[in-house]
Design a protein around this motif. Structure first.
Motif, PDB file in Angstrom:
ATOM      1  N   MET A 124       0.830  -1.207   0.000  1.00  0.00           N
ATOM      2  CA  MET A 124       0.000   0.000   0.000  1.00  0.00           C
ATOM      3  C   MET A 124       0.867   1.261   0.000  1.00  0.00           C
ATOM      4  O   MET A 124       0.581   2.240  -0.708  1.00  0.00           O
ATOM      5  CB  MET A 124      -0.935   0.016   1.208  1.00  0.00           C
ATOM      6  CG  MET A 124      -1.854  -1.188   1.316  1.00  0.00           C
ATOM      7  SD  MET A 124      -3.016  -1.342  -0.072  1.00  0.00           S
ATOM      8  CE  MET A 124      -3.620  -3.027   0.172  1.00  0.00           C
ATOM      9  N   MET A 125       1.939   1.245   0.770  1.00  0.00           N
ATOM     10  CA  MET A 125       2.842   2.388   0.811  1.00  0.00           C
ATOM     11  C   MET A 125       3.602   2.549  -0.500  1.00  0.00           C
ATOM     12  O   MET A 125       3.897   3.669  -0.927  1.00  0.00           O
ATOM     13  CB  MET A 125       3.823   2.244   1.976  1.00  0.00           C
ATOM     14  CG  MET A 125       3.197   2.439   3.346  1.00  0.00           C
ATOM     15  SD  MET A 125       2.412   4.076   3.515  1.00  0.00           S
ATOM     16  CE  MET A 125       3.814   5.152   3.250  1.00  0.00           C
ATOM     17  N   GLN A 126       3.924   1.422  -1.152  1.00  0.00           N
ATOM     18  CA  GLN A 126       4.594   1.504  -2.450  1.00  0.00           C
ATOM     19  C   GLN A 126       3.737   2.260  -3.460  1.00  0.00           C
ATOM     20  O   GLN A 126       4.253   3.026  -4.279  1.00  0.00           O
ATOM     21  CB  GLN A 126       4.879   0.104  -2.998  1.00  0.00           C
ATOM     22  CG  GLN A 126       6.149  -0.543  -2.481  1.00  0.00           C
ATOM     23  CD  GLN A 126       6.385  -1.870  -3.172  1.00  0.00           C
ATOM     24  OE1 GLN A 126       5.720  -2.861  -2.887  1.00  0.00           O
ATOM     25  NE2 GLN A 126       7.307  -1.889  -4.105  1.00  0.00           N
TER      26      GLN A 126
ATOM     27  N   GLN B 169       4.071   5.835  -2.730  1.00  0.00           N
ATOM     28  CA  GLN B 169       5.425   6.328  -2.992  1.00  0.00           C
ATOM     29  C   GLN B 169       5.819   6.259  -4.461  1.00  0.00           C
ATOM     30  O   GLN B 169       6.845   6.819  -4.859  1.00  0.00           O
ATOM     31  CB  GLN B 169       6.424   5.530  -2.150  1.00  0.00           C
ATOM     32  CG  GLN B 169       6.285   5.799  -0.658  1.00  0.00           C
ATOM     33  CD  GLN B 169       6.924   4.725   0.207  1.00  0.00           C
ATOM     34  OE1 GLN B 169       7.439   3.717  -0.300  1.00  0.00           O
ATOM     35  NE2 GLN B 169       6.890   4.915   1.521  1.00  0.00           N
ATOM     36  N   LEU B 170       5.025   5.593  -5.281  1.00  0.00           N
ATOM     37  CA  LEU B 170       5.322   5.497  -6.706  1.00  0.00           C
ATOM     38  C   LEU B 170       5.338   6.904  -7.309  1.00  0.00           C
ATOM     39  O   LEU B 170       4.461   7.717  -7.000  1.00  0.00           O
ATOM     40  CB  LEU B 170       4.244   4.645  -7.385  1.00  0.00           C
ATOM     41  CG  LEU B 170       4.609   3.918  -8.685  1.00  0.00           C
ATOM     42  CD1 LEU B 170       5.706   2.890  -8.446  1.00  0.00           C
ATOM     43  CD2 LEU B 170       3.377   3.245  -9.272  1.00  0.00           C
ATOM     44  N   PRO B 171       6.303   7.229  -8.159  1.00  0.00           N
ATOM     45  CA  PRO B 171       6.398   8.594  -8.685  1.00  0.00           C
ATOM     46  C   PRO B 171       5.365   8.939  -9.755  1.00  0.00           C
ATOM     47  O   PRO B 171       5.377  10.055 -10.277  1.00  0.00           O
ATOM     48  CB  PRO B 171       7.817   8.637  -9.266  1.00  0.00           C
ATOM     49  CG  PRO B 171       8.136   7.223  -9.608  1.00  0.00           C
ATOM     50  CD  PRO B 171       7.458   6.398  -8.553  1.00  0.00           C
ATOM     51  N   ILE B 172       4.483   7.999 -10.073  1.00  0.00           N
ATOM     52  CA  ILE B 172       3.428   8.260 -11.056  1.00  0.00           C
ATOM     53  C   ILE B 172       2.064   8.073 -10.391  1.00  0.00           C
ATOM     54  O   ILE B 172       1.923   7.303  -9.444  1.00  0.00           O
ATOM     55  CB  ILE B 172       3.548   7.329 -12.283  1.00  0.00           C
ATOM     56  CG1 ILE B 172       3.442   5.855 -11.870  1.00  0.00           C
ATOM     57  CG2 ILE B 172       4.845   7.599 -13.024  1.00  0.00           C
ATOM     58  CD1 ILE B 172       3.438   4.879 -13.027  1.00  0.00           C
TER      59      ILE B 172
ATOM     60  N   GLY C 261       5.088  16.757  -7.460  1.00  0.00           N
ATOM     61  CA  GLY C 261       3.843  17.146  -6.808  1.00  0.00           C
ATOM     62  C   GLY C 261       3.217  16.034  -6.007  1.00  0.00           C
ATOM     63  O   GLY C 261       2.704  16.259  -4.904  1.00  0.00           O
ATOM     64  N   LYS C 262       3.236  14.807  -6.535  1.00  0.00           N
ATOM     65  CA  LYS C 262       2.660  13.677  -5.804  1.00  0.00           C
ATOM     66  C   LYS C 262       3.409  13.446  -4.489  1.00  0.00           C
ATOM     67  O   LYS C 262       2.800  13.250  -3.434  1.00  0.00           O
ATOM     68  CB  LYS C 262       2.684  12.408  -6.653  1.00  0.00           C
ATOM     69  CG  LYS C 262       2.184  11.180  -5.893  1.00  0.00           C
ATOM     70  CD  LYS C 262       2.087   9.934  -6.746  1.00  0.00           C
ATOM     71  CE  LYS C 262       1.776   8.722  -5.878  1.00  0.00           C
ATOM     72  NZ  LYS C 262       1.565   7.479  -6.648  1.00  0.00           N
ATOM     73  N   GLU C 263       4.727  13.481  -4.554  1.00  0.00           N
ATOM     74  CA  GLU C 263       5.531  13.259  -3.345  1.00  0.00           C
ATOM     75  C   GLU C 263       5.217  14.314  -2.283  1.00  0.00           C
ATOM     76  O   GLU C 263       5.016  14.009  -1.110  1.00  0.00           O
ATOM     77  CB  GLU C 263       7.016  13.271  -3.697  1.00  0.00           C
ATOM     78  CG  GLU C 263       7.917  12.938  -2.520  1.00  0.00           C
ATOM     79  CD  GLU C 263       9.392  12.953  -2.891  1.00  0.00           C
ATOM     80  OE1 GLU C 263      10.216  12.619  -2.015  1.00  0.00           O
ATOM     81  OE2 GLU C 263       9.727  13.311  -4.036  1.00  0.00           O
ATOM     82  N   LEU C 264       5.172  15.575  -2.711  1.00  0.00           N
ATOM     83  CA  LEU C 264       4.866  16.673  -1.783  1.00  0.00           C
ATOM     84  C   LEU C 264       3.445  16.561  -1.242  1.00  0.00           C
ATOM     85  O   LEU C 264       3.199  16.799  -0.050  1.00  0.00           O
ATOM     86  CB  LEU C 264       5.059  18.015  -2.482  1.00  0.00           C
ATOM     87  CG  LEU C 264       4.783  19.329  -1.737  1.00  0.00           C
ATOM     88  CD1 LEU C 264       3.329  19.728  -1.711  1.00  0.00           C
ATOM     89  CD2 LEU C 264       5.369  19.303  -0.315  1.00  0.00           C
ATOM     90  N   PHE C 265       2.488  16.173  -2.079  1.00  0.00           N
ATOM     91  CA  PHE C 265       1.083  16.088  -1.686  1.00  0.00           C
ATOM     92  C   PHE C 265       0.918  15.211  -0.449  1.00  0.00           C
ATOM     93  O   PHE C 265       0.287  15.611   0.537  1.00  0.00           O
ATOM     94  CB  PHE C 265       0.256  15.527  -2.841  1.00  0.00           C
ATOM     95  CG  PHE C 265      -1.202  15.365  -2.519  1.00  0.00           C
ATOM     96  CD1 PHE C 265      -2.052  16.455  -2.525  1.00  0.00           C
ATOM     97  CD2 PHE C 265      -1.733  14.115  -2.205  1.00  0.00           C
ATOM     98  CE1 PHE C 265      -3.410  16.315  -2.221  1.00  0.00           C
ATOM     99  CE2 PHE C 265      -3.075  13.966  -1.903  1.00  0.00           C
ATOM    100  CZ  PHE C 265      -3.913  15.064  -1.912  1.00  0.00           C
TER     101      PHE C 265
END
Length: 261
Positions: free
Chosen positions: A94-96, A99-102, A214-218
């Motif tokens: 679930m965390m992967q 954490q996925l960059p897409i 943006g995803k990482e920061l979100f």
């Protein structure tokens, strides 16, 4: 008819970088067996390193999206160490996804229950058939869905999440959309495919680097206090502005032309 030798996951890549990974245990309602979790982990590991991938669509074959953990498998080895290990492996998957960059889009048909509902909640976006249903129903078996509660409570309002967890009752796709578990609802499979395509196409039209940043920061800022979140967000946007795609996007806006990405 599928057999035990059939692959647990099916993968399709389109030229734009839209990757579809399909859970392929329809005879078991795509339950998250140990083998299925291991296959998902391997696939997510590969996608994290693939610069061509732009969007992941997580789909399922058969009548159900995912019925949660494989209960027969869980009863075969009833020990505290085994259960701790199993739930830790599930949490890692679930965390992967987070954490996925897409961006990851859940494509939901049928039921998504317990860890299957958790899987939908872990995805960044979700589109569902109107006939789909969602539940965290472990409490009906005497097992409170504690792990699914983590992502569920980060998707929907606290009281709605707790009601689902303590009653084990199903909610409809329309209710799931209303409370924020699902982004869009479609009436049939053709419409579902069209909604997924619209969403994925909109994402791949944007610069991959900006979306990844943006995803990482979100998700990072969601877990921080407001002041810390603003500091982090400001730093992230400043770094983003130095990216060639952002500089070109702003220049294109100023020059009243489409960006050349």
């Amino acid at each position: 008819m599928l057999t035990e030798q059939d692959p647990l996951l099916l993968r399709h890549d389109d030229p734009r970088g839209i990757v579809t990974v399909t859970l392929n245990r329809p005879q078991a309602f795509n339950a998250l067996s140990e083998a299925m979790l291991a296959a998902l982990k391997t696939e997510l590991d590969a996608l994290a390193k693939d610069p061509r991938a732009r969007v992941l669509v997580l789909a399922a074959s058969g009548k159900a999206f995912c019925a949660g953990h494989d209960l027969k498998e869980m009863r075969a080895e009833p020990s505290l160490d085994y259960y701790r290990s199993l739930f830790a492996r599930c949490a890692k998957v679930m965390m992967q996804i987070q954490q996925l960059p897409i961006p990851v889009i859940a494509k939901v048909q049928g039921v998504a229950t317990a860890a299957g509902c958790q899987l939908v909640a872990a995805c960044d976006l979700a589109v569902a058939l109107r006939s789909a249903r969602f539940a965290v129903s472990g409490v009906n078996l005497g097992l409170f869905c504690s792990s699914p509660a983590v992502h569920l409570s980060r998707n929907i309002a606290r009281k709605q999440a707790f009601e689902m967890l303590v009653t084990g009752e199903f909610i409809s796709a329309d209710e799931a959309q209303h409370c924020g578990l699902v982004n869009r609802v479609a009436d049939d499979m053709l419409s579902l495919d069209a909604e997924i395509e619209r969403l994925a196409a909109s994402i791949v039209a944007k610069p991959r680097a900006a979306v990844a940043l943006g995803k990482e920061l979100f998700y990072r800022q969601l877990e921080a206090g407001v002041e810390a979140a603003y500091i982090d967000a400001g730093h992230t946007m400043a770094c983003n502005m130095m990216d060639e795609a952002a500089l070109e996007g702003v220049q294109a806006f100023n020059e009243k032309r489409p960006p050349r990405w």
